[in-house]
Design an enzyme around this catalytic site. Structure first.
Site, PDB file in Angstrom:
ATOM      1  N   HIS A 322       0.845  -1.184   0.000  1.00  0.00           N
ATOM      2  CA  HIS A 322       0.000   0.000   0.000  1.00  0.00           C
ATOM      3  C   HIS A 322       0.881   1.234   0.000  1.00  0.00           C
ATOM      4  CE1 HIS A 322      -3.188   2.788   1.080  1.00  0.00           C
ATOM      5  NE2 HIS A 322      -4.007   1.853   0.651  1.00  0.00           N
ATOM      6  N   ASP A 380      -7.962  -5.547   0.247  1.00  0.00           N
ATOM      7  CA  ASP A 380      -8.478  -6.363  -0.852  1.00  0.00           C
ATOM      8  C   ASP A 380      -8.059  -7.820  -0.777  1.00  0.00           C
ATOM      9  OD1 ASP A 380      -9.894  -4.381  -2.165  1.00  0.00           O
ATOM     10  OD2 ASP A 380      -8.031  -3.522  -2.901  1.00  0.00           O
TER      11      ASP A 380
HETATM   12  N1  CMC Z   1       4.114  -7.588  -4.982  1.00  0.00           N
HETATM   13  C1  CMC Z   1       5.453  -7.584  -5.218  1.00  0.00           C
HETATM   14  N2  CMC Z   1       6.227  -6.499  -5.067  1.00  0.00           N
HETATM   15  C2  CMC Z   1       5.644  -5.364  -4.696  1.00  0.00           C
HETATM   16  C3  CMC Z   1       4.256  -5.280  -4.444  1.00  0.00           C
HETATM   17  C4  CMC Z   1       3.490  -6.451  -4.594  1.00  0.00           C
HETATM   18  N3  CMC Z   1       2.182  -6.441  -4.370  1.00  0.00           N
HETATM   19  N4  CMC Z   1       3.930  -4.006  -4.090  1.00  0.00           N
HETATM   20  C5  CMC Z   1       5.069  -3.320  -4.123  1.00  0.00           C
HETATM   21  N5  CMC Z   1       6.123  -4.126  -4.479  1.00  0.00           N
HETATM   22  C6  CMC Z   1       7.538  -3.762  -4.544  1.00  0.00           C
HETATM   23  C7  CMC Z   1       7.851  -2.983  -5.815  1.00  0.00           C
HETATM   24  O1  CMC Z   1       8.256  -3.828  -6.869  1.00  0.00           O
HETATM   25  C8  CMC Z   1       8.974  -2.098  -5.333  1.00  0.00           C
HETATM   26  O2  CMC Z   1      10.143  -2.875  -5.240  1.00  0.00           O
HETATM   27  P1  CMC Z   1      11.595  -2.199  -5.521  1.00  0.00           P
HETATM   28  O3  CMC Z   1      11.756  -1.158  -4.454  1.00  0.00           O
HETATM   29  O4  CMC Z   1      12.543  -3.340  -5.417  1.00  0.00           O
HETATM   30  O5  CMC Z   1      11.532  -1.613  -6.901  1.00  0.00           O
HETATM   31  C9  CMC Z   1       8.574  -1.750  -3.892  1.00  0.00           C
HETATM   32  O6  CMC Z   1       7.774  -2.853  -3.454  1.00  0.00           O
HETATM   33  C10 CMC Z   1       7.758  -0.459  -3.780  1.00  0.00           C
HETATM   34  O7  CMC Z   1       6.656  -0.542  -4.673  1.00  0.00           O
HETATM   35  P2  CMC Z   1       5.967   0.689  -5.368  1.00  0.00           P
HETATM   36  O8  CMC Z   1       5.208   0.213  -6.561  1.00  0.00           O
HETATM   37  O9  CMC Z   1       6.970   1.782  -5.569  1.00  0.00           O
HETATM   38  O10 CMC Z   1       4.967   1.153  -4.238  1.00  0.00           O
HETATM   39  P3  CMC Z   1       3.718   2.073  -4.446  1.00  0.00           P
HETATM   40  O11 CMC Z   1       3.471   2.749  -3.139  1.00  0.00           O
HETATM   41  O12 CMC Z   1       3.853   2.939  -5.641  1.00  0.00           O
HETATM   42  O13 CMC Z   1       2.542   1.012  -4.775  1.00  0.00           O
HETATM   43  C11 CMC Z   1       0.670  -0.379  -4.654  1.00  0.00           C
HETATM   44  C12 CMC Z   1       1.516   0.679  -3.936  1.00  0.00           C
HETATM   45  C13 CMC Z   1      -0.600  -0.642  -3.839  1.00  0.00           C
HETATM   46  C14 CMC Z   1       0.221   0.148  -6.031  1.00  0.00           C
HETATM   47  C15 CMC Z   1       1.493  -1.672  -4.828  1.00  0.00           C
HETATM   48  O14 CMC Z   1       1.916  -2.149  -3.550  1.00  0.00           O
HETATM   49  C16 CMC Z   1       0.748  -2.767  -5.588  1.00  0.00           C
HETATM   50  O15 CMC Z   1       0.749  -2.750  -6.822  1.00  0.00           O
HETATM   51  N6  CMC Z   1       0.077  -3.718  -4.843  1.00  0.00           N
HETATM   52  C17 CMC Z   1      -0.706  -4.729  -5.504  1.00  0.00           C
HETATM   53  C18 CMC Z   1      -2.034  -4.138  -5.918  1.00  0.00           C
HETATM   54  C19 CMC Z   1      -2.961  -3.952  -4.752  1.00  0.00           C
HETATM   55  O16 CMC Z   1      -3.144  -4.819  -3.911  1.00  0.00           O
HETATM   56  N7  CMC Z   1      -3.609  -2.740  -4.722  1.00  0.00           N
HETATM   57  C20 CMC Z   1      -4.606  -2.435  -3.724  1.00  0.00           C
HETATM   58  C21 CMC Z   1      -4.212  -1.305  -2.861  1.00  0.00           C
HETATM   59  S1  CMC Z   1      -5.292  -1.164  -1.445  1.00  0.00           S
HETATM   60  C22 CMC Z   1      -6.815  -0.754  -2.103  1.00  0.00           C
HETATM   61  C23 CMC Z   1      -6.895   0.644  -2.567  1.00  0.00           C
HETATM   62  O17 CMC Z   1      -6.498   1.568  -1.837  1.00  0.00           O
HETATM   63  O18 CMC Z   1      -7.396   0.843  -3.680  1.00  0.00           O
END
Ligand code: CMC
Length: 446
Positions: A322, A380
């Site tokens: 998140h 989720d």
């Molecule tokens: N699985 C594997 N790796 C992950 C995941 C994941 N679910 N989420 C983040 N990472 C890794 C990412 O690859 C990155 O690694 P590195 O630093 O080595 O490059 C690091 O963690 C940081 O990720 P980020 O994408 O920069 O983080 P963010 O804050 O931009 O993304 C997120 C947040 C929710 C989009 C992401 O965690 C994700 O895609 N999660 C899966 C989708 C999901 O469950 N979304 C629902 C969010 S809660 C409901 C809502 O609020 O809508």
């Protein structure tokens, strides 16, 4: 009856100091910027005068370090894993409240007293039906259309039916639009479901509670009686409470941005629905279930985790991670417990997807890749399993999320309209394209 009530207005954050922007070469102070504080949470640097004083902008793609507005509605402490609606912890609301009370709290700042609760519930239920002409709009969609495509279209089209509540300058019209949207979203989501099944639309029943009526409209058929299970109605109510608001997330920011131009409320909420649809946001509950189904069995879990960690593979562990929570999402804890209650009620004790989810969670919470990046289950991760057990098809999951989040969008949109510092949202950019060059006639181009 007048619906417009006083909404807590932004009062302007307090200045507690300032920071200087200093030219590193000359040591000259280019700008003194105020540091602002809210009632709780991180302080912020007010950069509104930065461009005027220095000619520079701030650069923050994805708004990872930017507070886009002042708000009194929802507070998240991502490190502690805390979520408060108008100051009240989500755990307490989940245990003691119901969704319409939470709607009142988010919209007006306080839980309703008995009279207010009665008025609010009557006010909302009065608006549950849709204009009959909207049925014809549904008929224009393919049966296999994604329910979110229908939601975006139908909610946007409400502006063509309810022009009498589209003047955003008028507090009473804003209130009527708010009631209409809260009331009509379950009707629209249920109709989208019925449309895809080829079943007749089921009209709302105002003698039922909000969640109960939603389940009734989704599952009842005209040819036989349908009784909504109180456990499932309570679980749906809980799902709605947990998803009701989440401060300035992508779809809420979209609603605020659309609203900042003075666009009508139905168009703004339609924009929010479009944003919510994406798999990184509201579409994640659908994506979690798809992932669990793809994994399919215990012995595939390790392979999937390896793929989620592999930078060359697009797979992510859906329902994990998140932007704000760097701890267990408090909503996921409640959801986990409810998931077990729902499966017990339905007599599904050995739901294979739940077993895979539990094992996946256990492995990920122990794995240094996820631990080091503070990736914990989010709301989720479990909601999809509950919704599926209730008989709600995967494609409808995000529409249920949209029903719940409508109150958050509406509360934030209303707050924005009472904010004296509100301006049309208009970010700037770092331009890295071609600099000025002359037009080349077609016959001279290479
Ligand atoms: N699985 C594997 N790796 C992950 C995941 C994941 N679910 N989420 C983040 N990472 C890794 C990412 O690859 C990155 O690694 P590195 O630093 O080595 O490059 C690091 O963690 C940081 O990720 P980020 O994408 O920069 O983080 P963010 O804050 O931009 O993304 C997120 C947040 C929710 C989009 C992401 O965690 C994700 O895609 N999660 C899966 C989708 C999901 O469950 N979304 C629902 C969010 S809660 C409901 C809502 O609020 O809508």
């Amino acid at each position: 009856m007048t619906l417009a009530k006083t909404v807590p207005e932004p009062s302007g954050p307090r200045k507690i100091g300032s920071v200087n922007v200093v030219d590193p070469e000359t040591g000259k102070n280019l700008a003194e910027l105020p540091v602002l504080t809210g009632s709780v949470g991180a302080d912020t640097i007010d950069v509104r005068t930065l461009n005027g004083k220095t000619g520079m902008f701030t650069y923050d793609p994805g708004y990872t370090g930017t507070a886009s507005c002042e708000s009194k509605i929802t507070y998240i402490d991502g490190d502690k894993g805390e979520l408060l609606y108008r100051g009240i912890p989500i755990e307490q609301l989940a245990e003691h409240s119901d969704f319409l009370e939470v709607c009142h709290l988010l919209l007006y700042g306080e839980l309703p007293n008995a009279t207010e609760k009665d008025h609010f519930e009557k006010g909302v239920t009065y608006h549950t039906m849709l204009h009959e002409q909207i049925n014809f709009l549904f008929r224009g969609f393919r049966r296999d259309a994604h329910p979110m495509a229908l939601m975006v279209g139908i909610v946007g089209a409400l502006s063509a039916f309810y022009a009498d509540s589209s003047n955003v300058e008028d507090a009473e019209q804003r209130a009527i639009a708010s009631y209409r949207l809260i009331a009509k979203m379950p009707t629209i989501a249920a109709m989208a479901h019925k449309w895809s099944l080829g079943q007749p639309f089921v009209y709302p029943r105002n003698d039922l509670g909000y969640a109960e009526n939603f389940l009734h409209m989704m599952f009842a058929v005209p040819c036989e009686p349908y009784r909504v299970s109180p456990v499932l109605a309570r679980a749906m109510d809980l799902i709605l409470i947990l998803h009701a608001d989440h401060e300035q997330n992508a779809s809420t920011s979209t609603v605020r941005l659309a609203g900042s131009s003075g666009a009508n409320p139905f168009a703004c909420i339609s924009a929010g629905i479009a944003c919510l649809w994406g798999p990184a946001h509201g579409g994640a509950n659908e994506a979690v279930l798809k992932m669990l189904e793809e994994i399919g069995s215990y012995d595939q879990i390790h392979e999937f985790i390896a793929r989620a960690k592999d930078k060359d593979d697009q797979s992510r562990l859906m329902g994990f991670g998140h932007r704000v929570y760097k701890n267990y999402d408090p909503r996921a804890k409640i959801m986990r417990k409810t998931c077990h209650q729902v499966l017990d009620e339905l007599g599904v004790h050995d739901e294979p997807l739940l077993k895979i989810a539990l094992e996946l969670e256990k492995i990920a919470l122990d794995d240094p890749y996820f631990v080091d990046r503070n990736l914990y289950p989010n709301v989720d991760f479990y909601s999809g399993i509950i919704l599926r057990a209730m008989g709600i098809p995967r494609r409808l999951f995000t529409a249920v999320f949209a029903v719940a989040r409508t109150i958050g969008w509406i509360a934030q949109w209303s707050e924005m309209h009472t904010d004296p510092s509100q301006k049309i949202g208009r970010p700037r950019q770092v331009y890295t394209g071609e600099t000025r060059r002359d037009f080349v006639p077609l016959d001279q181009r290479g």
